[in-house]
Enzyme design. Structure first.
Site: not given
Ligand code: GLP
Length: 244
Positions: A67, A134, A136, A141
């Site tokens: 993404d 959440n 995702h 989402e």
């Molecule tokens: C973002 C990214 C995801 C990632 C998520 C969790 O929203 N788009 O790909 O998995 O955050 O992030 P973190 O690893 O910092 O908890």
């Protein structure tokens, strides 16, 4: 689903490294699906260390990121392209022409079509995932259909808050409100999936992902339907599990 419970973030990152290196050694021209966020940082650092010390080569590897925020240029310090260069690509022998991150500018609908085509033309050998609090995955989402392909996303308030805290000095106004994300169907098309989850704020999402009934309310729960999915978690992320 294969569930691997480890003590802490360091151990989770080393287990993940072994799985990544296994894919790369078996197929030096593999297509790697990569993720951003704080979770894969230590894994990426370990891949850089391994490249430096053991010479694992990425010269024929292609990468495809999950993404990208919409509205940040690739050289913006919070863009995912920039993150990937800083955390991984700059210290590998990877050809930047083989590095793919959705574009965060231009015509967003056109970019979704183009990126989706790219994924169809280059099946992923492994997709690395983190998980949002959440549930995702990528920027898919809650409520995203399991059949979704690459699409434009309006970020949820909770995701903006999480990402502001970790990457934008707490300033929610600076977090873009839209993103381009691989869809759930793109993720599920990968031959192998590796999800890393660490920390107490992931415990609820992980519990549902593993023990709940697959539902679009917790996007990661779709992974139960994947034939080769490994979830590596630390004790905190595993703390609400009943069965492991
Ligand atoms: C973002 C990214 C995801 C990632 C998520 C969790 O929203 N788009 O790909 O998995 O955050 O992030 P973190 O690893 O910092 O908890």
């Amino acid at each position: 689903m294969k569930v691997i419970k480890v003590k802490d973030y360091e151990e989770a990152s080393q287990k993940a490294l072994n799985i990544m290196l296994d894919v790369i050694k078996n197929k030096p021209d593999a297509n790697l699906g990569l993720a951003t966020g704080s979770t894969p940082k230590r894994l990426y650092e370990s891949m850089r260390e391994d490249h430096r010390i053991n010479g694992t080569s990425y010269s024929d590897i292609k990468t495809f990121n999950l993404d990208e925020y919409f509205g940040l240029s690739p050289d913006h310090p919070q863009s995912y392209y920039y993150f990937m260069c800083q955390n991984l690509f700059d210290e590998l022998d990877i050809n930047l022409d083989n590095v793919h991150v959705p574009k965060g500018s231009g015509d967003i609908d056109e970019e979704c079509v183009n990126y989706n085509q790219l994924l169809n033309d280059n099946p992923l050998d492994i997709q690395l995932l983190g998980i949002g609090s959440n549930g995702h995955i990528g920027f898919n989402e809650p409520g995203t259909p399991f059949e979704s392909t690459t699409h434009k996303v309006d970020l949820k308030e909770s995701t903006i808050k999480d990402n502001a805290r970790l990457f934008f000095n707490g300033n929610e106004d600076e977090v873009p409100k839209q993103a381009v994300s691989m869809g759930i169907a793109n993720i599920m098309n990968a031959k192998k999936i590796l999800l890393i989850a660490c920390g107490q704020n992931k415990a609820k999402a992980i519990k549902y992902t593993i023990e709940g009934k697959p539902s679009i309310d917790v996007p990661a729960s779709v992974l139960q339907n994947h034939p080769d999915c490994t979830i590596i978690m630390d004790e905190a992320a595993a703390s609400l599990l009943e069965t492991h």
